[in-house]
Design a protein around this motif. Structure first.
Motif, short mmCIF file in Angstrom:
data_model
loop_
_atom_site.label_atom_id
_atom_site.label_comp_id
_atom_site.label_asym_id
_atom_site.label_seq_id
_atom_site.Cartn_x
_atom_site.Cartn_y
_atom_site.Cartn_z
N ALA A 163 0.86 -1.18 0.00
CA ALA A 163 0.00 0.00 0.00
C ALA A 163 0.89 1.23 0.00
CB ALA A 163 -0.91 -0.01 1.21
N ALA A 164 0.75 2.06 -1.04
CA ALA A 164 1.59 3.25 -1.16
C ALA A 164 0.95 4.22 -2.15
CB ALA A 164 3.00 2.88 -1.63
N LEU A 165 1.34 5.47 -2.04
CA LEU A 165 0.82 6.53 -2.91
C LEU A 165 -0.71 6.56 -2.93
CD1 LEU A 165 3.32 6.28 -5.93
CD2 LEU A 165 3.44 7.78 -3.93
N GLY A 166 -1.31 6.25 -1.80
CA GLY A 166 -2.76 6.28 -1.68
C GLY A 166 -3.47 5.11 -2.32
N LYS A 167 -2.73 4.10 -2.76
CA LYS A 167 -3.33 2.93 -3.40
C LYS A 167 -3.01 1.67 -2.60
CE LYS A 167 -3.06 4.81 -8.11
NZ LYS A 167 -2.59 4.56 -9.50
N VAL A 168 -3.90 0.70 -2.69
CA VAL A 168 -3.68 -0.61 -2.07
C VAL A 168 -3.72 -1.67 -3.16
CG1 VAL A 168 -4.54 -2.31 -0.42
CG2 VAL A 168 -4.71 0.14 0.11
N PHE A 169 -2.64 -2.44 -3.28
CA PHE A 169 -2.58 -3.51 -4.27
C PHE A 169 -2.66 -4.85 -3.54
CE2 PHE A 169 -0.74 0.06 -6.42
CZ PHE A 169 -1.15 -0.08 -7.75
N TYR A 170 -3.48 -5.75 -4.08
CA TYR A 170 -3.65 -7.07 -3.49
C TYR A 170 -2.82 -8.10 -4.26
CZ TYR A 170 -7.50 -4.97 -0.92
OH TYR A 170 -8.25 -4.17 -0.09
N TRP A 193 10.63 9.64 -5.05
CA TRP A 193 9.98 9.26 -6.30
C TRP A 193 8.50 9.60 -6.20
CZ3 TRP A 193 12.65 5.10 -3.66
CH2 TRP A 193 14.00 5.02 -4.01
N LYS A 194 7.95 10.06 -7.30
CA LYS A 194 6.55 10.52 -7.30
C LYS A 194 5.59 9.50 -7.86
CE LYS A 194 8.02 14.58 -5.92
NZ LYS A 194 7.84 15.01 -4.52
N SER A 195 6.11 8.44 -8.50
CA SER A 195 5.24 7.45 -9.12
C SER A 195 5.92 6.09 -9.12
CB SER A 195 4.90 7.84 -10.56
OG SER A 195 6.05 7.72 -11.39
N PHE A 196 5.13 5.04 -9.32
CA PHE A 196 5.68 3.69 -9.42
C PHE A 196 6.54 3.54 -10.67
CE2 PHE A 196 1.74 2.74 -6.89
CZ PHE A 196 2.39 2.45 -5.71
N ASP A 197 6.13 4.17 -11.76
CA ASP A 197 6.90 4.08 -13.00
C ASP A 197 8.30 4.64 -12.82
OD1 ASP A 197 4.83 2.90 -14.35
OD2 ASP A 197 4.11 4.74 -15.29
N GLU A 198 8.40 5.73 -12.07
CA GLU A 198 9.70 6.34 -11.83
C GLU A 198 10.63 5.39 -11.09
OE1 GLU A 198 11.49 10.47 -9.85
OE2 GLU A 198 9.33 10.10 -9.89
N VAL A 199 10.08 4.67 -10.11
CA VAL A 199 10.87 3.70 -9.35
C VAL A 199 11.24 2.51 -10.23
CG1 VAL A 199 10.99 2.27 -7.29
CG2 VAL A 199 9.65 4.37 -7.26
N ALA A 200 10.28 2.02 -11.01
CA ALA A 200 10.48 0.80 -11.80
C ALA A 200 11.66 0.93 -12.76
CB ALA A 200 9.21 0.46 -12.57
N ARG A 201 11.95 2.15 -13.18
CA ARG A 201 13.07 2.34 -14.11
C ARG A 201 14.42 2.05 -13.47
NH1 ARG A 201 9.64 6.61 -16.12
NH2 ARG A 201 10.59 8.18 -14.74
N LEU A 202 14.44 1.96 -12.15
CA LEU A 202 15.69 1.70 -11.44
C LEU A 202 16.02 0.21 -11.33
CD1 LEU A 202 15.31 4.22 -8.47
CD2 LEU A 202 16.67 4.52 -10.55
#
Length: 495
Positions: free
Chosen positions: A290-297, A451-460
């Motif tokens: 759960a991050a950036l206001g979202k919850v992933f199951y 990081w402001k988004s998941f996409d930004e992190v994923a590039r790492l």
């Protein structure tokens, strides 16, 4: 100077303290092992105070030559389900921690299943009633430790998974908190409302006053001076269970991406998106992160003994000097010689979920050698992961393009090749062995706005290598069939 993250990975066998920078690069690591206690057959305990002392020792060792003028924060990932109950006045646990491998809650769970509570527990928590999860361990403590029930009813006791215990200690008892992922593994949280569930608490006889505050993984959980190491408090930001940490550390931010973590046990987890769904038979639904206001199951299945099998060969049987010794032995023979090792030391986990089965080696003959025995032990890890992935993909209709893997056993190239051959999909190994810690670092960075988004992190994300399956499908199917035959024979054998 830059910003650095001290990542604590409190695992089943050891506590690791790691130093990361904001580019997700691990700069240093310290490892401190703790004792395993086996007071009765099937019981497993840890000394929670020893573990906290090891955390402090590891961080102090990590920071011995560090620039103390730089900016630091802390992130935590931890063994899940292992539960501590402690006195909030004295700060001491009422007994040793009940480890996720411990079977002492089996009678409690069997009674609740017999009474028909399984569907209700599954609907609310996403979990099967099983001693693997924390709730039965807490109930056992309250029912069996002298004075614990009375103290709990008076509001004098607290409970928590290892993250909660460590944060409480690190903050000097100021913060009793946990994150959604650890909470979702207790069998006491409603994964739909994201709250502790009154029906589940009543079912296990656990007072609400014992429960920690719930926060998303990228929350700020408190601050600490680490027993005087820092002059100014550092923030504890970014907390999640180890398998969830690996899901985030492997950058599985989209539905359909999955990972396998090879540790003492193993977790296979697939991100299913922002809506909870009933898991296929034998699996469970948990909060992935759960991050950036979202919850992933996530769908998840857990294996009790993978790396633990190799440790058992080393420490109990003295057959090897280290787990690395198994690979050359496995490669010294063409196949397993018909030998299958079923490592059900604490019963079988998903997708079998049979707590009565015990470990066995099947198919030995006078021609069986030490190499066949060790190869069979190594192959058992891949077979168990294969069972979980197939349960998720075939039964749930999820098409995995690859499985992302992490953990110490991923260094074993034979195991990774055998895994790819079982699964018939590429096995992609992260270049960061400690993906769980990296996931905590990711949540820390999201919390601090790095990081402001998941996409930004994923590039790492960086991959060490990818192993593809060989042209041996018929041979592998025969091996897998032999494994399933051995498991079924063991399950169906008279007690």
């Amino acid at each position: 100077m830059g910003d650095y993250i001290i990542a604590i990975d409190q695992s089943t066998s050891a506590t690791k303290a790691m130093l990361f920078n904001d580019r997700c690069e691990m700069l240093q690591r310290v490892n401190v092992e703790h004792h395993q206690y086996y007071p009765k057959a099937g019981w497993v305990e840890h000394d929670a105070e020893e573990i906290y002392a090891n955390v402090i020792a590891a961080v102090k060792q990590l920071m011995k030559d560090a620039d103390m003028e730089a900016s630091y924060s802390m992130a935590i990932t931890n063994q899940r389900e292992t539960v501590v109950v402690w006195d909030k006045t004295t700060g001491h646990p009422v007994c040793n921690a009940v480890v996720w491998q411990c079977m002492r809650g089996v009678d409690i769970c069997n009674e609740l299943k017999a009474q028909g509570y399984g569907p209700m527990v599954m609907e609310k928590s996403g979990l099967l009633i099983d001693p693997y999860f924390s709730a039965s361990g807490v109930k056992w403590i309250l029912d069996n430790v002298e004075g614990a029930r009375e103290k709990a009813d008076r509001g004098e006791l607290l409970m928590g998974t290892m993250d909660s215990w460590l944060i409480w200690k690190l903050t000097g008892g100021k913060r009793h908190v946990t994150d959604y992922t650890n909470a979702s593994r207790t069998m006491l949280m409603n994964i739909h409302t994201l709250q502790w569930d009154d029906d589940l608490l009543r079912l296990f006889g656990i007072p609400r006053s014992m429960m920690p505050e719930l926060l998303p993984c990228d929350g700020v959980f408190g601050d600490t001076v680490v027993e005087g190491l820092f002059q100014q408090p550092v923030a504890i930001a970014g907390v999640l269970g180890d398998s969830h940490g690996a899901l985030a550390g492997q950058m599985c931010f989209e539905a359909g991406l999955g990972k396998a973590t090879y540790g003492t046990g193993s977790s296979v987890m697939v991100n299913i998106g922002e809506k909870a769904a009933p898991a296929p038979d034998g699996l469970v639904t948990s909060i992935g992160f759960a991050a950036l206001g979202k919850v992933f199951y996530a769908f998840e299945g857990n294996i009790h003994s993978t790396g633990a099998t190799l440790k058992w060969l080393q420490e109990q049987l003295k057959m090897i000097d280290s787990p690395a010794d198994v690979e050359p032995e496995a490669l010294s023979v063409a196949d397993n010689g018909g030998v299958y090792f079923v490592p059900a030391f604490a019963g079988l986990g998903a997708p079998w979920w049979n707590d009565k089965v015990r470990a066995a080696v099947m198919g030995m003959t006078l021609a069986t050698t030490r190499a066949h025995f060790l190869r069979a032990a190594l192959e058992s890890i891949a077979y168990q992961v294969n069972d979980l992935v197939k349960a998720m993909t075939v039964k749930a209709g999820i098409d995995l393009k690859e499985i992302r893997v992490d953990g110490g056993p991923t260094k074993n190239r034979f195991l990774m090749q055998f895994q790819a051959d079982c699964l018939r999909v590429p096995v992609n190994c992260s270049d960061v062995e400690e993906a769980s810690a990296l996931g905590a670092v990711v949540m820390n960075g999201l919390s601090r706005g790095v990081w402001k988004s998941f996409d930004e992190v994923a590039r790492l994300r960086r991959s060490r290598w990818t192993v593809c399956s060989q042209d041996n499908e018929a041979w592998m199917e025969k091996n897998i069939e032999g494994w399933h035959k051995a498991v079924r024979q063991l399950i169906n054998s008279p007690e």
